[in-house]
Design an enzyme around this catalytic site. Structure first.
Site, PDB file in Angstrom:
ATOM      1  CG  ASP A 209      -8.648 -12.061   7.227  1.00 48.91           C
ATOM      2  OD1 ASP A 209      -9.166 -12.249   8.337  1.00 48.91           O
ATOM      3  OD2 ASP A 209      -7.765 -11.208   7.032  1.00 48.91           O
TER       4      ASP A 209
ATOM      5  CD  GLU B 207      -2.665  -0.893   2.651  1.00 52.60           C
ATOM      6  OE1 GLU B 207      -3.870  -0.688   2.675  1.00 52.60           O
ATOM      7  OE2 GLU B 207      -1.977  -1.031   3.675  1.00 52.60           O
TER       8      GLU B 207
END
Ligand code: SAH
Length: 262
Positions: free
Chosen positions: A229, A21
């Protein structure tokens, strides 16, 4: 840019949880220089006409609190934006959705019986919240960036292939994010967390620490997490693939939009 929307165009601190990122952000910053302080690499430069200090948060509450303190005290940023991934806890919070925190709790803070479980000793509260108006602007911006229309238009998100990844159109949620020094990857642990903190939408390892430091400095902050997740028994399998294929693209698009809006 920001002057037309009436917002204060100060120096903004951007904390990324993942190297991927941060790299995506550095790739679009034209003039950044690196300064090494406290073992961290702070990237000082500009983006979209804003002064930016970008840094990897590092993992866990203490590491993230130290990084946040550096941004506020050493670099004097007057806003902090944190982007990263998290495990989804709340019903309907799916992989690929994005959660904007309007409250953050350290789920592993427990000084009972001296203080109620989760309460920050001496502060009389367990949940911390960024200013509501700031959160509202952040949420609107994230919704715009991830709207079906803007996803279909390609642009910064052209490389995200939701269908190929079997992901639905991302939903944007606003609510409670919980943080602790633990990667949650068991369905049983999820059930226990939801039982004691039923409002929790997502679980991660830094947000509530960032919130505590920003709260002490009275600086507005946003914690924005893409769900990587479901914090269940498959959590570790989904994780690396997701960051590369989805999270880093969302994160960059969101940060770029926020720089022009907050
Ligand atoms: N594989 C990574 C480790 C990441 S730890 C590495 O090698 O560096 C997980 C990171 O993602 C933390 O920063 C945390 O904030 C977030 N996260 C994502 N899913 C999580 C989960 N299920 N439980 C706790 N943190 C999670």
């Amino acid at each position: 840019m920001s002057s037309t929307t009436g917002h204060h165009p100060g120096r903004i601190g951007i904390m990324a949880a993942m190297p991927e990122e941060l790299q995506a952000l550095l790739d679009v910053m034209p003039d950044e220089t690196m300064q090494r302080v406290a073992g961290r690499e702070f990237w000082v430069g500009h983006l979209h006409g804003r002064e930016v200090v970008a840094v990897l948060s590092r993992i866990g509450k203490v590491a993230a609190a130290t990084t946040t303190t550096m941004l506020l005290s050493h670099y004097g940023v007057d806003q902090v934006i944190f982007t990263g991934v998290a495990g989804g806890l709340g019903e309907g919070v799916r992989v690929g959705d994005v959660v904007v925190a309007d409250a953050l709790i350290q789920h592993d803070m427990d000084a009972s019986p001296l203080f109620p479980r989760f309460e920050l000793p001496g502060q009389g509260v367990s949940a911390l919240s960024p200013p509501a108006a700031f959160t509202a602007r952040v949420r609107e911006t994230v919704e715009q960036v991830l709207s079906p229309a803007s996803l279909a238009a390609g642009g910064a998100l052209a490389d995200v292939h939701l269908a190929a990844l079997q992901l639905a159109q991302p939903r944007v949620h606003q609510g409670l994010i919980i943080s602790g020094d633990q990667f949650i990857n068991a369905a049983q642990t999820c059930r226990e967390l939801i039982q004691v903190l039923p409002a929790a939408l997502a679980v991660e390892m830094e947000g509530a620490a960032v919130a505590q430091v920003c709260h002490d400095f009275s600086v507005p902050y946003a914690v924005i997490r893409t769900i990587s997740d479901r914090a269940d028994d498959d959590a570790h399998i989904d994780f690396p693939r997701f960051i590369d294929a989805v999270a880093r693209h969302y994160s960059l698009a969101i940060v770029e939009a926020l720089l022009q809006r907050v």
